[in-house]
Write a protein that holds these residues in place. Structure first.
Motif, PDB file in Angstrom:
ATOM      1  N   GLU A 153      39.329 102.518  48.450  1.00  0.00           N
ATOM      2  CA  GLU A 153      38.172 101.757  48.920  1.00  0.00           C
ATOM      3  C   GLU A 153      37.458 102.601  49.955  1.00  0.00           C
ATOM      4  O   GLU A 153      38.042 103.004  50.955  1.00  0.00           O
ATOM      5  N   GLY A 154      36.183 102.911  49.687  1.00  0.00           N
ATOM      6  CA  GLY A 154      35.426 103.812  50.550  1.00  0.00           C
ATOM      7  C   GLY A 154      34.967 103.168  51.846  1.00  0.00           C
ATOM      8  O   GLY A 154      35.159 101.964  52.083  1.00  0.00           O
ATOM      9  N   ALA A 155      34.339 103.975  52.662  1.00  0.00           N
ATOM     10  CA  ALA A 155      33.820 103.478  53.933  1.00  0.00           C
ATOM     11  C   ALA A 155      32.730 102.442  53.728  1.00  0.00           C
ATOM     12  O   ALA A 155      32.461 101.625  54.617  1.00  0.00           O
ATOM     13  N   ASP A 156      32.082 102.441  52.539  1.00  0.00           N
ATOM     14  CA  ASP A 156      31.033 101.467  52.243  1.00  0.00           C
ATOM     15  C   ASP A 156      31.572 100.212  51.577  1.00  0.00           C
ATOM     16  O   ASP A 156      30.805  99.332  51.170  1.00  0.00           O
ATOM     17  N   GLY A 157      32.916 100.091  51.433  1.00  0.00           N
ATOM     18  CA  GLY A 157      33.519  98.905  50.842  1.00  0.00           C
ATOM     19  C   GLY A 157      33.627  98.943  49.328  1.00  0.00           C
ATOM     20  O   GLY A 157      34.209  98.028  48.736  1.00  0.00           O
ATOM     21  N   ARG A 158      33.109  99.978  48.651  1.00  0.00           N
ATOM     22  CA  ARG A 158      33.179 100.081  47.198  1.00  0.00           C
ATOM     23  C   ARG A 158      34.471 100.799  46.788  1.00  0.00           C
ATOM     24  O   ARG A 158      35.034 101.571  47.567  1.00  0.00           O
ATOM     25  N   VAL A 159      34.900 100.547  45.554  1.00  0.00           N
ATOM     26  CA  VAL A 159      36.128 101.147  45.034  1.00  0.00           C
ATOM     27  C   VAL A 159      35.766 102.365  44.187  1.00  0.00           C
ATOM     28  O   VAL A 159      34.888 102.289  43.323  1.00  0.00           O
ATOM     29  N   TYR A 160      36.469 103.472  44.438  1.00  0.00           N
ATOM     30  CA  TYR A 160      36.220 104.727  43.726  1.00  0.00           C
ATOM     31  C   TYR A 160      37.541 105.223  43.108  1.00  0.00           C
ATOM     32  O   TYR A 160      38.641 104.891  43.574  1.00  0.00           O
ATOM     33  N   ALA A 176      32.013 109.221  50.452  1.00  0.00           N
ATOM     34  CA  ALA A 176      32.666 107.934  50.189  1.00  0.00           C
ATOM     35  C   ALA A 176      33.775 107.661  51.205  1.00  0.00           C
ATOM     36  O   ALA A 176      33.927 106.531  51.680  1.00  0.00           O
ATOM     37  N   LEU A 177      34.551 108.696  51.537  1.00  0.00           N
ATOM     38  CA  LEU A 177      35.643 108.523  52.497  1.00  0.00           C
ATOM     39  C   LEU A 177      35.128 108.435  53.933  1.00  0.00           C
ATOM     40  O   LEU A 177      35.713 107.755  54.770  1.00  0.00           O
ATOM     41  N   GLY A 178      34.067 109.184  54.209  1.00  0.00           N
ATOM     42  CA  GLY A 178      33.619 109.309  55.585  1.00  0.00           C
ATOM     43  C   GLY A 178      34.446 110.315  56.364  1.00  0.00           C
ATOM     44  O   GLY A 178      34.387 110.351  57.598  1.00  0.00           O
ATOM     45  N   LEU A 179      35.204 111.159  55.636  1.00  0.00           N
ATOM     46  CA  LEU A 179      36.089 112.140  56.273  1.00  0.00           C
ATOM     47  C   LEU A 179      36.077 113.439  55.480  1.00  0.00           C
ATOM     48  O   LEU A 179      35.999 113.427  54.249  1.00  0.00           O
ATOM     49  N   THR A 180      36.178 114.548  56.192  1.00  0.00           N
ATOM     50  CA  THR A 180      36.422 115.835  55.544  1.00  0.00           C
ATOM     51  C   THR A 180      37.921 115.986  55.323  1.00  0.00           C
ATOM     52  O   THR A 180      38.724 115.186  55.827  1.00  0.00           O
TER      53      THR A 180
END
Length: 346
Positions: free
Chosen positions: A100-107, A154-158
């Protein structure tokens, strides 16, 4: 960001397909759990699979140097090549992560490595990566670099931030502690979702700096002001009283001037009305004079009315006389003609 599932096949010490679901089953309710097993059982391989699917690398590959391994007559891989995690003797392998990404969507992120024709003795082919928006069933990115960028968004992280915060592999906890304070604070904000407080803190600091600057400017202005001496203050008070008295006089003069202006305006209006009245009076007098002339003519006519029958009789007598004279003239003329005719006949 939340990991929902880890899947893979033929990676390092894990032979065949494997899957761990963190969104359902016992692990979905577990706040904290441990991955246990003997050395070589595949504990670190699970973490490697997660990193491969997301970043095309793994913590254990960092710092291995550029040495090459493999068959002299076949593939020669560097120790940092993620394809080196493909299990020996396997023709293909993959790693897959749902999150689940930082935007709340599932990838769903997937990494694949294979040999030619998926044969164990085939040459290694370039690895591939994909990222799928599960709800929209939409792939994100075409090339591997585009997929990596989409995963980071999507993660908000490197990867470096991921392995220092979400994934602290063996010996990597020190990397989080050794990070500089700013990076550590940034990682903590991303993990806890408190970025908004960082923004508020920066805005508050900027507001505080601005208010301090304004306060310093005001204090400087206050410092530049000196109190007046008694004589100067008395002089200014006297000037103030004089100005107030003068203002009162000016206000009275202005009121008188306004009254005079109104009086003159009213006088001008009355004089205009007087002129208009005189003009109207003269017009009436002219009309009266004309009416008097007509009245005299009418009186003469009325005085002659009793003589109208006499005048009518005189007119009739004159007409009768004229007619008689005309008949006599015609008769004489006719008699003369007759006499001349007779004389001529004789």
């Amino acid at each position: 960001m939340r990991i929902l599932a880890i899947r893979g096949e033929n990676l390092a010490s894990l032979e065949g397909a494997f899957e761990i679901s963190l969104a359902e089953g016992p692990l979905a309710q577990a706040g904290v759990f441990a991955i246990c097993g003997a050395t070589g059982a595949g504990k670190s391989t699970l973490l490697d699979a997660m990193c491969l699917a997301l970043f095309d690398t793994a913590p254990r590959l960092n710092g291995r140097g550029r040495s090459r391994v493999g068959r002299e007559d076949g593939d020669q891989l560097t120790l940092t090549d993620p394809r080196s995690l493909l299990r020996k003797g396997a023709g293909a392998g993959h790693a897959e992560v749902e999150f689940e990404g930082a935007d709340g969507r599932v990838y769903r992120a997937r990494w694949e490595a294979r040999r030619a024709r998926k044969r164990a003795d085939g040459n290694l082919q370039p690895s591939t990566m994909t990222l799928l928006d599960v709800a929209a069933e939409k792939p994100l990115g075409d090339k591997k670099t585009e997929v990596k960028q989409a995963v980071e968004r999507a993660l908000g992280l490197t990867f470096d931030q991921f392995r220092r915060s979400v994934l602290l592999a063996q010996g990597d906890f020190a990397a989080f502690l050794d990070a500089d304070p700013k990076e550590r604070a940034d990682l903590l904000e991303r993990m806890t979702g408190t970025e908004i407080y960082g923004v508020i803190s920066m805005e508050a600091h900027a507001r505080l700096s601005e208010e301090r600057r304004r306060l310093d400017a005001l204090e400087q202005r206050v410092g530049e002001m000196r109190p007046l001496a008694e004589t100067e203050r008395a002089q200014l008070e006297g000037q103030r009283e004089g100005l107030l008295h003068r203002r009162a006089e000016d206000q009275l003069s202005a009121a008188n001037a306004a009254h005079a202006v109104r009086w003159h305006a009213e006088l001008a209006g009355l004089m205009r009305e007087e002129r208009e009245a005189l003009d109207a009076h003269r017009a009436v007098e002219r009309q009266l004079a004309l009416a008097e002339t007509k009245r005299a003519e009418l009186a003469a006519v009325e005085a002659a009315l009793p003589l109208a029958p006499v005048v009518d009789a005189a007119d009739r007598a004159a007409r009768l006389l004229a007619q008689r004279v005309e008949r006599e003239t015609q008769s004489k003329a006719a008699h003369g003609e007759s006499a001349r005719a007779a004389a001529a006949a004789a």
